[in-house]
Design a protein around this motif. Structure first.
Motif, PDB file in Angstrom:
ATOM      1  N   SER A 161       0.823  -1.203   0.000  1.00  0.00           N
ATOM      2  CA  SER A 161       0.000   0.000   0.000  1.00  0.00           C
ATOM      3  C   SER A 161       0.862   1.259   0.000  1.00  0.00           C
ATOM      4  N   GLU A 164       2.893   1.997  -3.732  1.00  0.00           N
ATOM      5  CA  GLU A 164       2.186   2.770  -4.743  1.00  0.00           C
ATOM      6  C   GLU A 164       2.286   4.260  -4.435  1.00  0.00           C
ATOM      7  N   HIS A 199      -2.381  14.636  -0.946  1.00  0.00           N
ATOM      8  CA  HIS A 199      -2.457  13.922   0.330  1.00  0.00           C
ATOM      9  C   HIS A 199      -2.850  12.475   0.075  1.00  0.00           C
ATOM     10  N   TYR A 200      -2.202  11.596   0.779  1.00  0.00           N
ATOM     11  CA  TYR A 200      -2.569  10.181   0.722  1.00  0.00           C
ATOM     12  C   TYR A 200      -3.029   9.788   2.117  1.00  0.00           C
ATOM     13  N   ASP A 201      -4.263   9.428   2.232  1.00  0.00           N
ATOM     14  CA  ASP A 201      -4.819   9.099   3.550  1.00  0.00           C
ATOM     15  C   ASP A 201      -5.074   7.601   3.671  1.00  0.00           C
ATOM     16  N   TYR A 202      -4.622   7.047   4.776  1.00  0.00           N
ATOM     17  CA  TYR A 202      -4.874   5.639   5.064  1.00  0.00           C
ATOM     18  C   TYR A 202      -5.773   5.574   6.283  1.00  0.00           C
ATOM     19  N   PRO A 203      -6.966   5.056   6.151  1.00  0.00           N
ATOM     20  CA  PRO A 203      -7.817   4.950   7.341  1.00  0.00           C
ATOM     21  C   PRO A 203      -7.277   3.882   8.279  1.00  0.00           C
ATOM     22  N   SER A 206      -8.189   0.159   7.586  1.00  0.00           N
ATOM     23  CA  SER A 206      -7.894  -0.424   6.282  1.00  0.00           C
ATOM     24  C   SER A 206      -7.305  -1.836   6.430  1.00  0.00           C
ATOM     25  N   ASP A 207      -7.563  -2.666   5.421  1.00  0.00           N
ATOM     26  CA  ASP A 207      -6.989  -4.022   5.425  1.00  0.00           C
ATOM     27  C   ASP A 207      -5.475  -3.964   5.428  1.00  0.00           C
ATOM     28  N   MET A 208      -4.948  -2.875   4.912  1.00  0.00           N
ATOM     29  CA  MET A 208      -3.513  -2.745   4.778  1.00  0.00           C
ATOM     30  C   MET A 208      -2.838  -2.371   6.103  1.00  0.00           C
TER      31      MET A 208
END
Lengths: 279, 385
Positions: A161, A164, A199-203, A206-208
C-alpha cells in the motif's frame, strides 16, 4: 581445489568468516541501504549490522542475522570496519547477479583484522573470483537515541500500500509531511509540489493497516531527498513499521523476506525538517 | 464544479488526459452545463484536441453556476494524478473532481481499495476558452473504422515517422509515409499500404484527395480509441484544410483537429493571388520551395460557448498574415515564391487564433478582438520549450 586448501590454511587467521550459498541474500539487502559510499560494518555473534548515513540526518541499518549465513564464525566479541559499499556491491554482483533460478553465486567473506582488506571469494558455475576491498577506519555511527518508550505513534502497514504511494510521490516537493493522529486523518502522507499539493490518507481500519497505535496528533516534515533512498528498502519489504517519537524523529522498519524465505530487517531513522507552520 | 466518475470511466478519463498530453503542455478545462470539456493545443497550433464528457458520463455532475468559467493547468500535473493506468484499474473505485474557483484549486480525489484516499489539489490559471473552428460535418470525405484497423495500419510505420499521407480514390485508401522533398532519396524508405473500402464501417468519398498530417496525434487518439473500443472517424477535404479525427459514443465525444500539408498546386494558385495583393512584403525565402506546408487551424474565442461556428474570414485570408509574421527572419531575395516564408529547416506551422491562447503572451484585448493574433511556430516553440 586450490581455493579450499588456501582458505583452510588461512582460516585460522581470519577473525571473521561468513559464507552464503546465495550472495544475493546479502547484496539485495545491502542495495536497500546503498545511498552513500561509506558503510560501517559491525559484526557480533548475532550477525552483521551495516550502517550508512547521510548528512547527519539520516541513518540506515541493515541487519543480517548470523543464521542467514551458512557459516558465520567470529573470533572477537565485536568487529568493526568500514568499506566502500558501491565497490562491495559491484563485487557481490560480479557474475552479473543473475536472477535465474538455480543459478547463484556462492560467497565466502573473510576478514583478517584491523588494517587488512575484506576478502571475498565468489564462485559461480565453477568460476572463482577473489576480491579484496580495502577497509577503512570505522566511524562511530550516529546515535539517534530513538527508544521505544518515547514512541508516540506507531503503525504497521503492508508494504504494497505504501509502494504505490511512494512511486507516485510528487518529487518536486521538497518535503514529505507525515501526519499521524488518533483521529482523522489517522495516517497521511502529504507533498507540496510545483503543481499543487497531494495527500494520501490511510484509514486506521484499512486491510492494509496491521497495527494502529497513535496516541497524539503529530505532523512532521521530512526532507524528500533523505527519504527517497528508503523506497529501495520499501520495494524489497513485505511489511513496514512507521514510528515517530516525541521529538518527531522518524523510524521506518522494513521486514524483508529473502529468496530463501528468511527474514531480515532494514531500518531507517530520519530527523524531522524544521518546525511545521500551519498551512 | 463537482463531478464523480466511477469504475471504468475513471480509466477513460485517465486515457483522455494521456492522449491530450500528446498534443500540448496545458490542459484547458471547461465545465459547462452540457458536460465537461478537456482541451489541448500544441505549441505550433497545428493540432487541437477536445474531449467532451457529457453529464451522463459521470455518476454525478454539477456544472459551476458561473457559465463562463475556464481554466488551464500544466497537463503534466494532471497526468501525474492518473499516472499508472494499471494501478488505476486495479485500485481506484471512484474519482471526484471538484473545482474551487475562489482558491483557484482543482481537487481530484481518488477513492482506492482498502480505503486509501488520494487527494490532489492542483492550482490552475484562469484563461479564456479555447476552441478550434472546424465543422466536420461539411467535410466531403468520411472514413470510419474500428480502432483495431487504424492501430494495425499505423503499426507499420516506424515510430520516428512524423507525417503520414492518406489518399482516397475509388474504393481504396492508401496510407504512406510522407518523405520530405529534401530527403536524401538514397536513404529514404517508403512504406505504403492500401485498405479496401470493405474494411471500413463507413466509407463516403466525394472528392479523390490526398492529405498529409502528423502521425503523433493520431497515435494519441488511437490509444484512447483502442482502450475504449470506439470506432474512429476521419473527416477531411482538400489538402491544406484540417483533418478531423473523431471518436464518440453516447456519453463522450473526442475530436482531434490536425492541420494538413498544403498540396503544391493548391499552394501555387493561392500564393500567386496573394502575392499580388501584398507586394510591400519583405522578400520571402524560396528555400525548399517545392515543399510548402502551411499547417493551419483556425482558433477562436468562444466566450459564448458556441460549440462550433463558421469562421468569419476564410482561413486563406488570415493564412497570409500568419506567414508574414514569420517572414521577417528570412533574408533571401527571390520574390516570386510568396509561400516559402518559413524557417528553413522546420515545417512552417502556424495558425491564427483569438485571445483564447494566453500562450500568445499578454496581448491586450483590443488587439485580440478578432483573429488577429498570428503566431509562427518559430516564436511559439521558443517560448514554450
Amino acid at each position: 581445489m586450490p581455493l579450499s586448501t588456501q582458505s583452510q590454511s588461512e582460516s585460522d587467521e581470519y577473525i571473521l568468516v561468513a559464507s552464503l550459498d546465495n550472495a544475493r541474500n546479502l547484496s539485495n539487502i545491502l542495495k536497500a541501504i546503498s545511498f552513500k559510499d561509506h558503510a560501517i560494518f559491525n559484526a557480533t555473534q548475532n550477525g552483521l549490522k551495516v550502517t550508512v548515513e547521510d548528512s547527519k540526518c539520516l541513518q540506515a541499518n541493515a541487519f543480517i542475522q548470523a543464521d542467514i549465513f551458512q557459516e558465520f564464525t567470529i573470533r572477537q566479541d565485536v568487529i568493526g570496519f568500514q568499506v566502500n559499499l558501491t565497490v562491495l556491491l559491484d563485487c557481490l554482483t560480479i557474475f552479473g547477479g543473475s536472477t535465474v533460478p538455480g543459478v547463484s553465486t556462492a560467497l565466502r567473506m573473510c576478514y583478517i583484522g584491523y588494517g587488512y582488506p575484506l576478502t571475498l571469494f565468489l564462485e559461480e558455475a565453477g568460476v572463482v573470483t577473489v576480491c579484496k576491498i580495502n577497509t577503512q577506519e570505522p566511524e562511530e555511527p550516529l546515535d539517534f537515541d530513538f527508544c521505544s518508550t518515547n514512541v508516540t505513534n506507531k503503525v504497521i502497514l503492508q508494504s504494497d500500500s505504501l509502494k504505490e504511494a511512494f512511486s507516485e510521490l510528487d518529487m518536486t516537493s521538497e518535503v514529505l509531511q507525515l501526519t499521524m493522529s488518533p483521529s482523522h486523518p489517522y495516517f497521511r502522507l502529504s507533498t507540496f509540489g510545483n503543481s499543487g499539493n497531494a495527500h494520501y490518507d490511510y484509514p486506521k481500519d484499512s486491510d492494509m493497516m496491521e497495527l494502529f497505535q497513535c496516541t497524539k496528533t503529530q505532523k512532521n516534515r521530512y526532507k524528500m531527498s533523505l527519504l527517497k533512498p528508503s523506497t529501495k528498502a520499501l520495494g524489497l519489504s513485505c511489511k513496514v513499521s512507521v514510528r515517530t517519537d516525541s521529538r518527531g524523529f522518524l523510524s521506518l522498519q522494513y521486514l524483508v523476506r529473502n529468496d530463501d524465505g528468511q527474514i531480515c530487517f532494514v531500518e531507517y531513522y530520519c530527523c524531522p525538517d524544521e518546525e511545521v507552520d500551519e498551512e | 464544479m463537482d463531478c464523480v466518475s466511477t469504475g471504468g470511466n475513471v480509466k477513460v478519463l485517465a486515457k483522455a488526459i494521456h492522449s491530450l498530453s500528446r498534443i500540448g503542455e496545458e490542459l484547458y478545462l471547461e465545465p459547462m452545463e452540457d458536460g465537461l470539456t478537456l482541451r489541448a493545443v500544441n505549441s505550433s497550433r497545428s493540432a487541437f484536441a477536445c474531449f467532451m464528457l457529457s453529464p451522463l458520463f459521470f455518476q454525478r455532475y454539477q456544472a459551476p453556476p458561473d457559465q463562463a468559467f475556464h481554466c488551464k493547468m500544466p497537463i503534466k500535473s494532471v497526468q501525474a494524478v492518473f499516472r499508472s493506468l494499471s494501478s488505476l484499474e486495479r485500485s481506484v473505485e471512484k474519482c471526484r473532481i471538484q473545482m474551487n474557483s475562489e482558491k483557484s484549486r482543482l481537487t481530484i480525489t481518488l477513492h482506492c481499495k482498502h480505503g486509501l484516499l488520494k487527494t490532489h489539489n492542483l492550482s490552475f490559471q484562469d484563461c479564456e476558452s479555447l476552441q478550434a473552428v472546424f465543422d466536420k460535418e461539411s467535410r466531403g470525405n468520411v472514413l470510419q473504422a474500428q480502432p483495431r484497423l487504424w492501430v494495425d495500419t499505423v503499426l507499420h510505420f516506424p515510430p520516428s515517422l512524423e507525417e503520414v499521407c492518406v489518399s482516397v480514390s475509388g474504393e481504396r485508401v492508401w496510407l504512406k509515409n510522407h518523405v520530405e522533398d529534401d530527403a536524401d532519396p538514397s536513404r529514404a524508405m517508403m512504406t505504403e499500404l492500401c485498405l479496401s473500402s470493405e474494411e471500413f464501417d463507413h466509407f463516403a468519398i466525394s472528392s479523390q484527395n490526398s492529405i498529409t498530417f502528423c502521425l503523433k496525434e493520431l497515435r494519441g487518439l488511437l490509444t484512447f480509441a483502442e482502450s475504449s473500443g470506439l470506432p474512429v472517424s476521419m473527416y477531411f477535404d482538400d489538402p491544406g484544410s484540417p483533418v478531423v479525427l473523431s471518436v464518440s459514443d453516447s456519453v463522450l465525444e473526442a475530436n482531434f483537429v490536425l492541420a494538413t500539408l498544403s498540396e503544391d498546386s493548391h499552394q501555387h494558385s493561392h500564393s500567386n493571388s496573394k502575392a499580388e495583393r501584398c507586394k510591400a512584403q519583405p522578400p520571402p525565402d524560396d528555400f525548399m520551395s517545392d515543399d510548402m506546408d502551411s499547417y493551419l487551424i483556425a482558433m477562436e474565442t468562444s466566450e459564448l460557448a458556441v460549440p462550433s461556428y463558421e469562421p468569419a474570414p476564410h482561413p486563406c485570408s488570415t493564412n497570409h498574415r500568419a506567414r508574414l509574421s514569420s517572414t521577417r527572419q528570412e533574408e533571401e531575395e527571390e520574390e516570386e515564391e510568396e509561400l516559402l516564408d518559413r524557417p528553413p529547416s522546420k515545417k512552417f506551422c502556424s495558425l491564427f487564433f483569438g485571445s483564447v491562447l494566453p500562450a500568445s503572451t499578454q496581448l491586450t484585448s483590443q488587439t485580440t478582438r478578432s483573429q488577429e493574433v498570428l503566431a509562427s511556430d518559430s516564436e511559439d516553440e521558443g517560448e514554450k520549450e
